[in-house]
Design an enzyme around this catalytic site. Structure first.
Site, PDB file in Angstrom:
ATOM      1  N   ASP A  51       1.043  -1.217   0.082  1.00 10.53           N
ATOM      2  CA  ASP A  51       0.049  -0.094  -0.024  1.00 10.53           C
ATOM      3  C   ASP A  51       0.817   1.270   0.005  1.00 10.53           C
ATOM      4  O   ASP A  51       0.343   2.372  -0.161  1.00 10.53           O
ATOM      5  CB  ASP A  51      -1.029  -0.071   1.149  1.00 10.53           C
ATOM      6  CG  ASP A  51      -0.534  -0.037   2.694  1.00 10.53           C
ATOM      7  OD1 ASP A  51       0.975  -0.195   2.632  1.00 10.53           O
ATOM      8  OD2 ASP A  51      -1.155   0.049   3.425  1.00 10.53           O
ATOM      9  N   SER A  52       2.171   1.253  -0.109  1.00  8.03           N
ATOM     10  CA  SER A  52       3.141   2.189  -0.172  1.00  8.03           C
ATOM     11  C   SER A  52       2.867   2.763  -1.566  1.00  8.03           C
ATOM     12  O   SER A  52       3.482   3.776  -2.103  1.00  8.03           O
ATOM     13  CB  SER A  52       4.595   1.616   0.022  1.00  8.03           C
ATOM     14  OG  SER A  52       4.881   0.477  -0.927  1.00  8.03           O
ATOM     15  N   ASP A  90      -0.976  -6.263  -0.431  1.00  8.94           N
ATOM     16  CA  ASP A  90      -1.041  -5.532   0.757  1.00  8.94           C
ATOM     17  C   ASP A  90      -2.859  -5.196   1.171  1.00  8.94           C
ATOM     18  O   ASP A  90      -3.228  -4.412   0.315  1.00  8.94           O
ATOM     19  CB  ASP A  90      -0.372  -4.226   0.773  1.00  8.94           C
ATOM     20  CG  ASP A  90       0.215  -3.964   2.226  1.00  8.94           C
ATOM     21  OD1 ASP A  90      -0.237  -4.618   3.065  1.00  8.94           O
ATOM     22  OD2 ASP A  90       1.131  -3.017   2.081  1.00  8.94           O
ATOM     23  N   LYS A 120      -0.931  -9.300   2.891  1.00 10.50           N
ATOM     24  CA  LYS A 120      -0.467  -8.964   4.163  1.00 10.50           C
ATOM     25  C   LYS A 120      -1.435  -8.159   4.812  1.00 10.50           C
ATOM     26  O   LYS A 120      -2.242  -7.250   4.372  1.00 10.50           O
ATOM     27  CB  LYS A 120       0.894  -7.974   3.567  1.00 10.50           C
ATOM     28  CG  LYS A 120       1.447  -7.783   4.733  1.00 10.50           C
ATOM     29  CD  LYS A 120       2.855  -6.920   4.553  1.00 10.50           C
ATOM     30  CE  LYS A 120       2.900  -5.428   4.022  1.00 10.50           C
ATOM     31  NZ  LYS A 120       2.308  -4.668   4.736  1.00 10.50           N
ATOM     32  N   GLU A 122      -1.530  -5.798   8.295  1.00 12.04           N
ATOM     33  CA  GLU A 122      -0.914  -5.305   9.322  1.00 12.04           C
ATOM     34  C   GLU A 122      -1.595  -5.355  10.740  1.00 12.04           C
ATOM     35  O   GLU A 122      -2.814  -5.303  10.709  1.00 12.04           O
ATOM     36  CB  GLU A 122      -0.764  -3.599   9.106  1.00 12.04           C
ATOM     37  CG  GLU A 122       0.007  -3.277   7.913  1.00 12.04           C
ATOM     38  CD  GLU A 122       0.106  -1.543   7.854  1.00 12.04           C
ATOM     39  OE1 GLU A 122      -0.124  -0.755   8.791  1.00 12.04           O
ATOM     40  OE2 GLU A 122       0.814  -1.222   6.766  1.00 12.04           O
ATOM     41  N   GLU A 189       9.025  -4.030  10.741  1.00 13.66           N
ATOM     42  CA  GLU A 189       9.310  -2.981  10.340  1.00 13.66           C
ATOM     43  C   GLU A 189       9.928  -1.905  11.676  1.00 13.66           C
ATOM     44  O   GLU A 189       9.093  -1.818  12.493  1.00 13.66           O
ATOM     45  CB  GLU A 189       8.227  -2.125   9.586  1.00 13.66           C
ATOM     46  CG  GLU A 189       8.509  -0.888   8.917  1.00 13.66           C
ATOM     47  CD  GLU A 189       7.453  -0.249   8.132  1.00 13.66           C
ATOM     48  OE1 GLU A 189       6.685  -1.059   7.436  1.00 13.66           O
ATOM     49  OE2 GLU A 189       7.667   0.695   7.645  1.00 13.66           O
TER      50      GLU A 189
HETATM   51  O1  KIV Z   1       3.514  -1.079   1.765  1.00 11.96           O
HETATM   52  C1  KIV Z   1       4.725  -1.463   1.600  1.00 11.96           C
HETATM   53  O2  KIV Z   1       5.595  -1.340   0.781  1.00 11.96           O
HETATM   54  C2  KIV Z   1       5.133  -2.185   2.909  1.00 11.96           C
HETATM   55  C3  KIV Z   1       6.385  -2.607   2.967  1.00 11.96           C
HETATM   56  C4  KIV Z   1       7.409  -1.522   3.206  1.00 11.96           C
HETATM   57  C5  KIV Z   1       6.704  -3.686   4.165  1.00 11.96           C
HETATM   58  O3  KIV Z   1       4.458  -2.511   3.463  1.00 11.96           O
END
Ligand code: KIV
Length: 276
Positions: A51-52, A90, A120, A122, A189
């Site tokens: 989600d980056s 994510d 993924k 969180e 992280e």
């Molecule tokens: O969103 C993302 O890119 C991440 C990574 C930095 C682990 O969660």
């Protein structure tokens, strides 16, 4: 006769096997078709559609604004470019927190519509019921503890985790609970390296993937745009290693193109269609 070793498809089981053999796992993010193709061909073990994307693709200052439809579009593009890496999507902010039903529906959408092979999620021990249910319906889950960017306002900024006794206890308790809930891997992280080492040693079947968590994790992840220099110049965390600096290359190509167009040098005769 030359023997060309073909790289096999990476699966959740291969990642767990890599941990058991102490083989280091390399992970990068991707958000589009061509980058996915390049990373896959380079031999990356897992591609994370993070989600980056909210920050490095869409220009937001946090990961909070990105939603399911945009994340699924990125995931599907990456899936079309990827052949062998394990593809993880994510789950964005509020796509899993409201209820177990919402979490299962959205995790399932990533597999059905996006072509992801795992998701993924969180959060620490408080996410155990959600992760358990998602795993139970057959969707592999990568956990994510330490600094969890979707809770950035609660943390009050990107602060290193695992400093005090309470924080260390919470991180260890969360890591063990997430492994027990069925996570096959877990992002650690921004935490002190001895904390990440202790967690990595304590987990038996769940591979730890560090970012800003020191060298003793089972693997490492970085944001691809960051390692290529495609980031805000002021964003330079201690853990980031830049492997290329693309902005001057892109700017130079654009400037030469602009100059050629303005001079009438582009397109040439060879670059134009004619009758014969
Ligand atoms: O969103 C993302 O890119 C991440 C990574 C930095 C682990 O969660």
């Amino acid at each position: 006769m030359s023997v060309i070793k073909k790289r096999k498809k990476t699966t959740v089981q291969s990642i767990v096997r890599m941990k058991s053999r102490s083989e280091r796992i390399a992970v990068l993010t991707a958000y589009d078709y061509f980058t996915a193709q390049l990373l896959d061909e380079a031999g990356i073990d897992m591609i994370l559609v993070g989600d980056s994307a909210a920050n490095v693709i869409h220009g937001y200052s946090s990961t909070l604004p990105i939603g399911m439809d945009v994340m699924i579009a990125h995931t599907a593009a990456v899936a079309r470019g990827n052949k062998r890496s394990l593809l993880i999507a994510d789950m964005p902010f509020l796509s899993f927190q409201p209820s177990l039903e919402v979490a299962i529906t959205n995790a399932g959408r990533f597999l059905k519509e996006g072509g992801a092979e795992a998701v993924k999620i969180e959060g620490g021990i408080e996410m155990v019921p959600t992760i358990k249910r998602v795993v139970e319906v057959g969707i592999p889950v990568m956990g994510h503890i330490g600094l969890t960017p979707q809770s950035i306002h609660r943390f009050g900024g990107p602060r290193v985790q695992g400093k005090g006794k309470k924080s260390r206890a919470y991180l260890m308790e969360s890591a063990l609970a997430l492994e027990e809930a069925g996570c096959f891997s877990m992002v650690l992280e921004l935490m002190e390296k001895d904390m990440a080492k202790d967690i990595t040693t304590a987990l038996k079947t769940c591979a730890t993937i560090g970012i800003g968590a020191g060298p003793d994790c089972d693997g490492q992840v970085l944001v691809t745009n960051d390692i290529l220099g495609l980031r805000e110049p002021e964003f330079k965390p201690k853990f980031l290693r830049e492997y290329a600096n693309l902005p001057p290359i892109i700017t130079d190509a654009a400037k030469r193109y602009i100059e050629d167009v303005r001079k009438g040098d582009y397109p040439s005769d060879d670059e134009s269609f004619s009758k014969k």
